[in-house]
Design a protein around this motif. Structure first.
Motif, PDB file in Angstrom:
ATOM      1  N   ARG A   6       0.838  -1.214   0.000  1.00  0.00           N
ATOM      2  CA  ARG A   6       0.000   0.000   0.000  1.00  0.00           C
ATOM      3  C   ARG A   6       0.870   1.260   0.000  1.00  0.00           C
ATOM      4  O   ARG A   6       0.608   2.212  -0.732  1.00  0.00           O
ATOM      5  CB  ARG A   6      -0.911   0.040   1.232  1.00  0.00           C
ATOM      6  N   VAL A   7       1.909   1.255   0.837  1.00  0.00           N
ATOM      7  CA  VAL A   7       2.763   2.458   0.915  1.00  0.00           C
ATOM      8  C   VAL A   7       3.534   2.635  -0.399  1.00  0.00           C
ATOM      9  O   VAL A   7       3.690   3.759  -0.892  1.00  0.00           O
ATOM     10  CB  VAL A   7       3.706   2.384   2.136  1.00  0.00           C
ATOM     11  N   ALA A   8       3.955   1.536  -0.995  1.00  0.00           N
ATOM     12  CA  ALA A   8       4.646   1.632  -2.296  1.00  0.00           C
ATOM     13  C   ALA A   8       3.718   2.260  -3.338  1.00  0.00           C
ATOM     14  O   ALA A   8       4.138   3.120  -4.126  1.00  0.00           O
ATOM     15  CB  ALA A   8       5.103   0.249  -2.755  1.00  0.00           C
ATOM     16  N   GLU A   9       2.445   1.840  -3.330  1.00  0.00           N
ATOM     17  CA  GLU A   9       1.478   2.421  -4.283  1.00  0.00           C
ATOM     18  C   GLU A   9       1.293   3.909  -4.026  1.00  0.00           C
ATOM     19  O   GLU A   9       1.239   4.719  -4.962  1.00  0.00           O
ATOM     20  CB  GLU A   9       0.126   1.696  -4.154  1.00  0.00           C
ATOM     21  N   ALA A  10       1.190   4.271  -2.745  1.00  0.00           N
ATOM     22  CA  ALA A  10       1.013   5.686  -2.401  1.00  0.00           C
ATOM     23  C   ALA A  10       2.224   6.507  -2.879  1.00  0.00           C
ATOM     24  O   ALA A  10       2.059   7.572  -3.492  1.00  0.00           O
ATOM     25  CB  ALA A  10       0.811   5.839  -0.895  1.00  0.00           C
ATOM     26  N   ALA A  47      10.101  -0.724   4.557  1.00  0.00           N
ATOM     27  CA  ALA A  47      10.508  -1.502   3.373  1.00  0.00           C
ATOM     28  C   ALA A  47      10.081  -0.784   2.098  1.00  0.00           C
ATOM     29  O   ALA A  47      10.821  -0.743   1.102  1.00  0.00           O
ATOM     30  CB  ALA A  47       9.900  -2.901   3.440  1.00  0.00           C
ATOM     31  N   ALA A  48       8.868  -0.205   2.111  1.00  0.00           N
ATOM     32  CA  ALA A  48       8.387   0.497   0.908  1.00  0.00           C
ATOM     33  C   ALA A  48       9.228   1.736   0.625  1.00  0.00           C
ATOM     34  O   ALA A  48       9.567   2.014  -0.536  1.00  0.00           O
ATOM     35  CB  ALA A  48       6.917   0.890   1.093  1.00  0.00           C
ATOM     36  N   ILE A  49       9.575   2.467   1.670  1.00  0.00           N
ATOM     37  CA  ILE A  49      10.382   3.679   1.462  1.00  0.00           C
ATOM     38  C   ILE A  49      11.759   3.293   0.924  1.00  0.00           C
ATOM     39  O   ILE A  49      12.265   3.897  -0.036  1.00  0.00           O
ATOM     40  CB  ILE A  49      10.486   4.495   2.770  1.00  0.00           C
ATOM     41  N   ALA A  50      12.353   2.255   1.519  1.00  0.00           N
ATOM     42  CA  ALA A  50      13.682   1.825   1.068  1.00  0.00           C
ATOM     43  C   ALA A  50      13.635   1.387  -0.399  1.00  0.00           C
ATOM     44  O   ALA A  50      14.504   1.746  -1.196  1.00  0.00           O
ATOM     45  CB  ALA A  50      14.193   0.689   1.952  1.00  0.00           C
ATOM     46  N   ALA A  51      12.596   0.616  -0.739  1.00  0.00           N
ATOM     47  CA  ALA A  51      12.508   0.085  -2.106  1.00  0.00           C
ATOM     48  C   ALA A  51      12.172   1.165  -3.130  1.00  0.00           C
ATOM     49  O   ALA A  51      12.427   0.995  -4.327  1.00  0.00           O
ATOM     50  CB  ALA A  51      11.457  -1.026  -2.167  1.00  0.00           C
ATOM     51  N   GLN A  79      13.906   1.442   8.979  1.00  0.00           N
ATOM     52  CA  GLN A  79      15.180   1.527   8.227  1.00  0.00           C
ATOM     53  C   GLN A  79      15.609   2.985   8.052  1.00  0.00           C
ATOM     54  O   GLN A  79      16.076   3.400   6.987  1.00  0.00           O
ATOM     55  CB  GLN A  79      15.073   0.849   6.854  1.00  0.00           C
ATOM     56  N   LEU A  80      15.444   3.772   9.114  1.00  0.00           N
ATOM     57  CA  LEU A  80      15.776   5.199   9.057  1.00  0.00           C
ATOM     58  C   LEU A  80      16.725   5.573  10.200  1.00  0.00           C
ATOM     59  O   LEU A  80      16.741   4.918  11.246  1.00  0.00           O
ATOM     60  CB  LEU A  80      14.507   6.052   9.193  1.00  0.00           C
TER      61      LEU A  80
END
Ligand code: NAP
Length: 279
Positions: free
Chosen positions: A32-36, A58-62, A98-99
């Motif tokens: 969901r976060v990756a889509e956003a 994970a979404a932010i990192a990716a 991961q920050l």
């Protein structure tokens, strides 16, 4: 189509619009976060209590986005108010996210009826802020009396107060106190957890403006000057909710939405809320 930014009382810039992740399950949070992020969202609201910080991280990192292009908020859980554990709890969040630091760290609930005084918890928040682990610190669900105690007894004025606000609970008095103290207001459950969608008055404004009920209500929040981060579970809804920056509600429509205020909370009353998760 650019999301406006507001300047917090310590100079930090915050996107006025983002994605809220309460009830986004840990196993789907990354998607969901990756889509956003793909759609252009640059502000993610999570919390230790939501159990999905790892997916958000994970979404932010990716995404490959530069760190300073994504604004990340997390919140201190109710069972971490002991000043001795505030810093270690943020360290755990940072590892999951991961920050090296979050953009905003909030006390999730004041818990005024429990043993630990929220002003003592706030002083520990000031320490993590001084240590550079949060670019800004703030509170959530604080009432005017709680805010005044923090401002009078502590050193750092909270940057934000994140509270329940929607057309049925407009919170004008609390917003005025936030403003008087230099605290930005964030509106949680901006869509009243979905209760706005069947409202005939909102449907009429949606019809006359050619927008959806969700867009009308989110636009009302933005034009009042509050920060919002609706939750949604599909790309279509994420996209629709983001499509807010090329129209304006008239003064008459703004007043009509505000007139729906019924002083009706959906969530717990912060003066009595004392729920503390185990562990
Ligand atoms: N600090 C606090 O104590 C606190 C408390 C509550 C919330 N919050 C924060 O505020 C965020 C938002 O609040 P919320 O999650 O309670 O509720 P909300 O954003 O007011 O409403 C979310 C509901 O509206 C539906 N929805 C969203 N966009 C829609 C659209 N375009 N069309 C139709 N339905 C739509 C969602 O459905 P689907 O999900 O099924 O798409 C979901 O059921 C939370 O995620 C969290 O980050 C903070």
């Amino acid at each position: 189509m650019t999301v406006p930014t507001l300047t917090l009382n310590n100079g930090v810039q915050i996107p006025q619009f983002g994605y809220g992740t309460w009830q986004v399950p840990p196993e789907t949070a990354q998607d969901r976060v990756a889509e956003a992020l793909e759609l252009g969202y640059r502000h993610i609201d999570t919390a230790q209590m939501y159990g999905n910080e790892a997916g958000v991280g994970a979404a932010i990192a990716a995404s490959g986005l530069p760190r300073d292009e994504v604004f990340v908020t997390t919140k201190l859980n109710n069972n971490r108010h002991d000043p001795a554990v505030v810093a270690s709890s943020l360290d755990e969040s940072l590892e999951k996210l991961q920050l090296d630091r979050v953009d905003l760290f909030l006390i999730h609930w004041p818990l005024p009826t429990t043993d630990i005084d929220f002003v003592d918890t706030w002083r520990a928040m000031e320490e993590v802020y001084s240590a550079g682990k949060a670019r800004a610190i703030g509170v959530s669900n604080f009432q005017p009396s709680h805010l005044r105690r923090v401002v009078q007894e502590a050193t750092v004025v909270p940057a934000v107060n994140q509270v329940e606000i929607h057309p049925y609970f407009t919170q004008d008095e609390l917003r005025a106190v936030d403003s008087e103290l230099g605290i930005a207001t964030e509106a949680w459950s901006p869509l009243a957890q979905g209760q706005v969608f069947d409202d005939p008055a909102l449907q009429a404004i949606a019809s006359s403006t050619g927008r959806s009920v969700s867009q009308v209500v989110l636009r009302w929040h933005l034009q009042r000057g509050d920060i919002v981060f609706p939750k949604a579970s599909s790309v279509e809804r994420l996209k629709q909710n983001f499509d807010l920056f090329d129209f304006e509600l008239s003064d008459a429509d703004m007043s009509a939405v505000s007139a729906l205020d019924a002083g009706r909370r959906i969530g717990p009353d912060p003066d009595t809320m004392a729920w503390i998760p185990e562990g």
